[in-house]
Design a protein around this motif. Structure first.
Motif, PDB file in Angstrom:
ATOM      1  N   ASN A 106     -17.437 -23.367  -2.085  1.00  0.00           N
ATOM      2  CA  ASN A 106     -18.678 -23.551  -1.320  1.00  0.00           C
ATOM      3  C   ASN A 106     -19.635 -24.542  -1.976  1.00  0.00           C
ATOM      4  O   ASN A 106     -20.780 -24.214  -2.261  1.00  0.00           O
ATOM      5  CB  ASN A 106     -19.364 -22.188  -1.109  1.00  0.00           C
ATOM      6  CG  ASN A 106     -18.461 -21.260  -0.330  1.00  0.00           C
ATOM      7  OD1 ASN A 106     -17.912 -21.645   0.687  1.00  0.00           O
ATOM      8  ND2 ASN A 106     -18.276 -20.040  -0.834  1.00  0.00           N
TER       9      ASN A 106
ATOM     10  N   SER B 151     -14.311 -15.601   5.750  1.00  0.00           N
ATOM     11  CA  SER B 151     -14.356 -14.617   4.668  1.00  0.00           C
ATOM     12  C   SER B 151     -14.769 -13.281   5.267  1.00  0.00           C
ATOM     13  O   SER B 151     -15.871 -13.160   5.823  1.00  0.00           O
ATOM     14  CB  SER B 151     -15.366 -15.068   3.605  1.00  0.00           C
ATOM     15  OG  SER B 151     -15.843 -13.946   2.899  1.00  0.00           O
TER      16      SER B 151
ATOM     17  N   GLU C  87     -15.360 -10.635   3.624  1.00  0.00           N
ATOM     18  CA  GLU C  87     -16.421 -10.053   2.809  1.00  0.00           C
ATOM     19  C   GLU C  87     -17.795 -10.618   3.174  1.00  0.00           C
ATOM     20  O   GLU C  87     -18.760  -9.905   3.361  1.00  0.00           O
ATOM     21  CB  GLU C  87     -16.120 -10.322   1.340  1.00  0.00           C
ATOM     22  CG  GLU C  87     -16.922  -9.418   0.437  1.00  0.00           C
ATOM     23  CD  GLU C  87     -17.104 -10.015  -0.945  1.00  0.00           C
ATOM     24  OE1 GLU C  87     -18.157  -9.785  -1.535  1.00  0.00           O
ATOM     25  OE2 GLU C  87     -16.192 -10.715  -1.415  1.00  0.00           O
ATOM     26  N   LYS C  88     -17.826 -11.943   3.329  1.00  0.00           N
ATOM     27  CA  LYS C  88     -19.126 -12.581   3.603  1.00  0.00           C
ATOM     28  C   LYS C  88     -19.471 -12.591   5.086  1.00  0.00           C
ATOM     29  O   LYS C  88     -20.609 -12.861   5.460  1.00  0.00           O
ATOM     30  CB  LYS C  88     -19.113 -14.032   3.097  1.00  0.00           C
ATOM     31  CG  LYS C  88     -19.155 -14.188   1.594  1.00  0.00           C
ATOM     32  CD  LYS C  88     -19.489 -15.644   1.227  1.00  0.00           C
ATOM     33  CE  LYS C  88     -19.881 -15.834  -0.213  1.00  0.00           C
ATOM     34  NZ  LYS C  88     -18.860 -15.575  -1.205  1.00  0.00           N
ATOM     35  N   GLU C  89     -18.454 -12.392   5.913  1.00  0.00           N
ATOM     36  CA  GLU C  89     -18.592 -12.566   7.367  1.00  0.00           C
ATOM     37  C   GLU C  89     -19.151 -13.944   7.690  1.00  0.00           C
ATOM     38  O   GLU C  89     -20.054 -14.126   8.509  1.00  0.00           O
ATOM     39  CB  GLU C  89     -19.469 -11.454   7.976  1.00  0.00           C
ATOM     40  CG  GLU C  89     -18.825 -10.105   7.815  1.00  0.00           C
ATOM     41  CD  GLU C  89     -19.494  -9.026   8.629  1.00  0.00           C
ATOM     42  OE1 GLU C  89     -20.699  -9.132   8.877  1.00  0.00           O
ATOM     43  OE2 GLU C  89     -18.780  -8.104   9.033  1.00  0.00           O
ATOM     44  N   LYS C  90     -18.604 -14.880   6.987  1.00  0.00           N
ATOM     45  CA  LYS C  90     -19.011 -16.279   7.158  1.00  0.00           C
ATOM     46  C   LYS C  90     -17.776 -17.147   6.953  1.00  0.00           C
ATOM     47  O   LYS C  90     -16.795 -16.728   6.314  1.00  0.00           O
ATOM     48  CB  LYS C  90     -20.016 -16.678   6.059  1.00  0.00           C
ATOM     49  CG  LYS C  90     -21.373 -16.019   6.164  1.00  0.00           C
ATOM     50  CD  LYS C  90     -22.293 -16.861   6.998  1.00  0.00           C
ATOM     51  CE  LYS C  90     -23.676 -16.260   7.078  1.00  0.00           C
ATOM     52  NZ  LYS C  90     -24.495 -16.857   8.088  1.00  0.00           N
TER      53      LYS C  90
ATOM     54  N   ASP D 108     -20.977 -21.885  -5.481  1.00  0.00           N
ATOM     55  CA  ASP D 108     -21.017 -20.476  -5.887  1.00  0.00           C
ATOM     56  C   ASP D 108     -21.046 -20.418  -7.410  1.00  0.00           C
ATOM     57  O   ASP D 108     -20.277 -21.118  -8.081  1.00  0.00           O
ATOM     58  CB  ASP D 108     -19.740 -19.745  -5.431  1.00  0.00           C
ATOM     59  CG  ASP D 108     -19.742 -19.473  -3.937  1.00  0.00           C
ATOM     60  OD1 ASP D 108     -20.742 -19.806  -3.262  1.00  0.00           O
ATOM     61  OD2 ASP D 108     -18.726 -18.946  -3.450  1.00  0.00           O
TER      62      ASP D 108
ATOM     63  N   VAL E  66     -16.135 -20.059   4.869  1.00  0.00           N
ATOM     64  CA  VAL E  66     -16.335 -20.570   3.510  1.00  0.00           C
ATOM     65  C   VAL E  66     -15.414 -21.775   3.299  1.00  0.00           C
ATOM     66  O   VAL E  66     -14.447 -21.955   4.042  1.00  0.00           O
ATOM     67  CB  VAL E  66     -16.020 -19.493   2.443  1.00  0.00           C
ATOM     68  CG1 VAL E  66     -17.052 -18.384   2.463  1.00  0.00           C
ATOM     69  CG2 VAL E  66     -14.608 -18.929   2.616  1.00  0.00           C
TER      70      VAL E  66
ATOM     71  N   PRO F 201     -24.385 -21.765  -0.047  1.00  0.00           N
ATOM     72  CA  PRO F 201     -24.995 -21.028  -1.159  1.00  0.00           C
ATOM     73  C   PRO F 201     -26.439 -21.488  -1.424  1.00  0.00           C
ATOM     74  O   PRO F 201     -26.726 -22.680  -1.329  1.00  0.00           O
ATOM     75  CB  PRO F 201     -24.108 -21.382  -2.353  1.00  0.00           C
ATOM     76  CG  PRO F 201     -23.428 -22.638  -1.976  1.00  0.00           C
ATOM     77  CD  PRO F 201     -23.359 -22.699  -0.483  1.00  0.00           C
TER      78      PRO F 201
ATOM     79  N   LYS G 104     -21.670 -20.078  11.836  1.00  0.00           N
ATOM     80  CA  LYS G 104     -21.423 -19.027  10.831  1.00  0.00           C
ATOM     81  C   LYS G 104     -20.966 -19.586   9.484  1.00  0.00           C
ATOM     82  O   LYS G 104     -20.257 -18.922   8.746  1.00  0.00           O
ATOM     83  CB  LYS G 104     -20.363 -18.066  11.359  1.00  0.00           C
ATOM     84  CG  LYS G 104     -20.794 -17.365  12.643  1.00  0.00           C
ATOM     85  CD  LYS G 104     -19.696 -16.448  13.131  1.00  0.00           C
ATOM     86  CE  LYS G 104     -19.997 -15.947  14.534  1.00  0.00           C
ATOM     87  NZ  LYS G 104     -18.781 -15.650  15.269  1.00  0.00           N
TER      88      LYS G 104
ATOM     89  N   PHE H  20     -21.130 -20.646   5.628  1.00  0.00           N
ATOM     90  CA  PHE H  20     -21.839 -20.134   4.451  1.00  0.00           C
ATOM     91  C   PHE H  20     -22.343 -21.292   3.587  1.00  0.00           C
ATOM     92  O   PHE H  20     -21.581 -22.196   3.248  1.00  0.00           O
ATOM     93  CB  PHE H  20     -20.892 -19.247   3.627  1.00  0.00           C
ATOM     94  CG  PHE H  20     -21.488 -18.808   2.325  1.00  0.00           C
ATOM     95  CD1 PHE H  20     -22.515 -17.874   2.298  1.00  0.00           C
ATOM     96  CD2 PHE H  20     -21.050 -19.361   1.117  1.00  0.00           C
ATOM     97  CE1 PHE H  20     -23.091 -17.484   1.086  1.00  0.00           C
ATOM     98  CE2 PHE H  20     -21.613 -18.970  -0.090  1.00  0.00           C
ATOM     99  CZ  PHE H  20     -22.638 -18.035  -0.101  1.00  0.00           C
TER     100      PHE H  20
END
Ligand code: BGC
Length: 772
Positions: free
Chosen positions: A495, A472, A474-477, A565, A479, A553, A549, A551
């Protein structure tokens, strides 16, 4: 919830006949022996509500998929363990009136499942329409010694009449599954025959061409004397019967002995099947009912000797744990790696007799601790043998390069499930299969399993996860989108914490497993790497990147992992505030209302906390437990046991006890209003876990057995036995002390209440009890 089963330590008892409860009782009083099993249907005709069920292990039918709206990737069929020849039939006609509890006045009735000797007994007195009053006692069992045989002893005593009784002892293959998608029958007849003593019926499944050959022999005694009657042979399509006519006198009992065998082409060549069937039948007839019963009771005694859980001071709890253990043994013996444990075993059609993640997540630990190691290994090998199919399954969904997605539901390795939100999205099952490999090695110490079989499976699973996540920006992760967690009351979520957690765990464990096999057996590693076309550097680097890395939640304010999420956007209502009339939600609410609500079907975040407990401190476990438990409706049978174990760990013994009762008496008391469909066999292993891992606090850490026993207030004591690395340890916990007994020649060092202790061969150790 119902409350009609009488509490008794060794027996399940129903007294009085309520036709509305009959289908529930048919499930509860089911009998089986791992090769075959059946619901507690009546031997004689019954025209009331019933769900007929006779099943033969490993014999299935691919029922063409039926869905409202076809989605690409759906399987073509659902493989079902099918209703097979009904071998119990005894059609009784008394002075020209068919004996049928639905049309007679039932004056007395009882059903008893005797778990000590593995028998089902039914007694009743009825008054027929024609005024005849008669008494019947029927005892039957599926032999666990001669596991292709079942036997019935059926005694009729006329109370107020003389006359004639006609008995038609049948094999009825004209059966069908209630859940047949196109209302089809699944069997064709191959042949039938008789020789004056026996009657034989040989059937073939459509499409899969399994053969099941069944044979019966019926003997009739009056006042203890064999009448030597020769039967008249009746034959219809897919049906054979032996018919007898007996003159009866008031108060003189007649006893029918019916021997039956069922053999399948899974275990014999088709050309040998008929001969083997007759041989097997002759063998059991020669043994006779009494001898078979003695052997049955002895064999069950051995099972109980090795695997009983004894609870003192609480009959309901004692009865329930034995019922759960009994049904597990009736379903799976672990001798055959082609077989597995369907969520309903041999007690109903629901779930098609297929294999679910239940086996790896719930059943495996039970067999690890209570059965020879081979049994648990067979469960793993079952999945190893399905690896290619799991790779094909993933390919159908667009995954590549040896990624494996194990099916949600299967018999032969192919996916059978056909609801997109589960088939395509409930992918956490892949994690449970990897976790089972880890769990097996953790328990047995048999690391060589990785080189032999485990690593190939792990690589396939790890590859799947590495392709299922995406980056992602946006998240720099990384997902994981569009999944369904264990909580099936949420679909297509992003997630899901549990799925993401188990996915990265799989990646880590596979990297670790590659290193372990490299050290133990380099040449085998090279073989696996070349077989799987594995690019060590590239693939492991990518996996490592995902591990670093990913993600997950969480909500920092509440200090909890978020189920997925947006979970907190839902209206937050607690289960305690739900009106009783609304439950179970899955029978009372519309599906969309369930999906939008915050209510959780079964352990989800808590399933992850249960698996990976060592990664979390007690406060974290407590916060997550407090938050999620209050929102969980436990409408999956798999739910209460995980909660019982966590509650016990957190020292909440009252709640742990409540969950224990709920999981253990789920079917006996019909908690979820669905026992009539069949018993919740796989969750029964969870009941055992609630005692041993919950109250007993059993864990395996760093090759050591750990125990932290606590005693629920209501109990005087409890005791269980576990096998661990050649030692057999009995753990007994009472209000004062914990007694450990090592019943083997091998010494064992173990940790109890966090302290290392040494238990010499055949030694006993006594410690003061802890209040937790
Ligand atoms: C549960 C699943 C389980 C299945 C079979 C469902 O109700 O949600 O987790 O695998 O039953 O037991």
């Amino acid at each position: 919830m119902k409350n009609y089963i009488k509490h008794n330590e060794w027996q399940i008892i129903e007294e009085g006949f309520d036709p509305h409860l009959n289908k529930i009782s048919e499930s509860i009083f089911s009998i089986g022996n791992g090769r075959m099993g059946q619901r507690a249907n009546f031997e004689e005709v019954y025209t009331g509500e019933t769900l007929q069920g006779n099943y033969v292990a490993g014999v299935y039918y691919p029922d063409k998929t039926r869905v409202g709206w076809w989605k690409n990737g759906y399987p073509e069929y659902f493989a079902k363990v099918l209703n097979a020849t009904n071998w119990i039939g005894l059609n009784i006609t008394v002075n020209d009136e068919v004996l049928d509890l639905n049309t007679s006045e039932v004056l007395e009735f009882s059903r008893v499942l005797d778990m000590q000797q593995g028998t089902l007994t039914r007694k009743f007195v009825v008054k027929q329409v024609n005024g005849n009053v008669l008494e019947v006692e029927a005892i039957r069992f599926c032999s666990i010694v001669d596991d292709e045989a079942g036997v019935i002893k059926y005694t009729i005593t006329p109370h107020n009449f003389d006359g004639k009784i006609t008995i038609e002892s049948s094999l009825d293959g004209d059966v069908k599954n209630q859940d047949s998608n196109y209302d089809e029958k699944f069997w064709n007849e191959i042949n039938a025959r008789e020789d004056g003593d026996y009657a034989l019926l040989n059937l073939e499944t459509k499409k899969t061409a399994f053969w099941v050959s069944s044979a019966i022999q019926t003997l009739i005694k009056q006042e203890g004397k064999d009448l030597g009657l020769k039967p008249v042979f009746n034959k219809k399509e897919k049906y054979v019967a032996q018919q007898f006519e007996v003159a009866v006198k008031r108060d003189q009992a007649i006893t029918i002995y019916k021997y039956a065998v069922n053999l399948s082409s899974e275990n014999y060549k088709k050309e040998d099947l008929e001969k083997a069937t007759i041989e097997r039948l002759k063998k059991v007839v020669a043994k006779g009912f009494d001898q078979m019963l003695t052997e049955q009771a002895n064999a069950w005694a051995v099972k109980w000797q090795n695997g009983d859980v004894v609870i003192e001071g609480d009959v309901a709890a004692q009865q329930a744990i034995r019922f759960n253990i009994f049904q597990l043994h009736q379903t799976y013996t672990g001798e055959d790696a082609r077989l597995n444990i369907g969520p309903k075993g041999f007690t109903g059609e629901k779930y098609g007799g297929s294999t679910y993640w239940d086996t790896e997540a719930y059943c495996l630990p039970f067999y690890l601790a209570t059965a020879p190691q081979q049994v648990a290994e067979n469960l793993l090998i079952y999945r190893y043998k399905h690896l290619e199919k799991a790779i094909e399954n993933a390919e159908k969904l667009g995954f590549r390069h040896g990624a494996a997605l194990y099916p949600m539901v299967t018999i032969n390795g192919e996916e059978c499930h056909n609801e997109w939100e589960i088939t395509f999205e409930e992918i956490h099952r892949n994690g449970a299969i990897a976790f089972a490999i880890f769990n097996y090695i953790r328990y047995t110490g048999e690391q060589k399993y990785l080189a032999e079989y485990g690593l190939e499976v792990l690589i396939g699973i790890a590859r799947f996860w590495s392709q299922r996540v995406n980056w992602s920006i946006e998240k720099e992760k990384y997902v994981m989108l569009g999944v369904t967690g264990p909580n099936e009351y949420e679909n297509n979520v992003n997630n899901n914490w549990y799925t993401s957690t188990i996915a990265t765990w799989c990646l880590k464990y596979t990297i670790e497993a590659i290193d372990l096999v490299r050290i133990d057996n380099t040449s085998r590693l090279n073989e696996i790497l070349s077989k799987t076309n594995f690019n060590v550097e590239k693939e492991i680097n990518h996996w490592q990147d995902i591990i670093n890395k990913m993600f997950y939640p969480e909500d920092k304010n509440l200090g909890i992992f978020l189920q997925q999420d947006g979970y907190l956007d839902k209206e937050q209502v607690l289960v305690k505030d739900l009106p009783a009339v609304d439950r179970p939600l899955n029978q009372k609410w519309s599906w969309d209302r369930i999906l939008r609500s915050c209510f959780i079907k079964q352990a989800d975040v808590l399933q992850g906390i249960y698996f990976f407990e060592e990664d979390y401190d007690l406060d974290t476990i407590q916060r997550n437990y407090n938050f999620y438990e209050q929102r969980t409706v436990h409408e999956s049978s798999l739910s209460p046991c995980v909660h019982a174990i966590i509650a016990a760990k957190l020292g909440d013994l009252d709640r742990a006890y409540e969950f224990y009762l709920r999981t253990s008496r789920l079917d006996l008391d019909d908690y979820n209003n669905d026992t009539e469909d069949g018993l919740h066999i796989t969750s029964m292993a969870g009941t055992w876990l609630s005692v041993v891992e919950g109250f007993g606090g059993m864990r395996i850490k760093n090759n050591h057995l750990h125990l932290h026993p606590v005693l629920p207030e209501k109990w005087e004591s409890y005791a269980f036995k576990i096998g661990f690395r050649q030692a057999i340890v009995t753990v007994k916990v009472d209000k004062q002390k914990v007694t450990l007994k090592n019943e083997n020649e091998k010494a064992l060092s173990l940790h109890i209440f966090g302290k290392e202790e040494h238990l010499i061969a055949n030694g006993t150790l006594e410690l003061n009890a802890h209040s937790n």
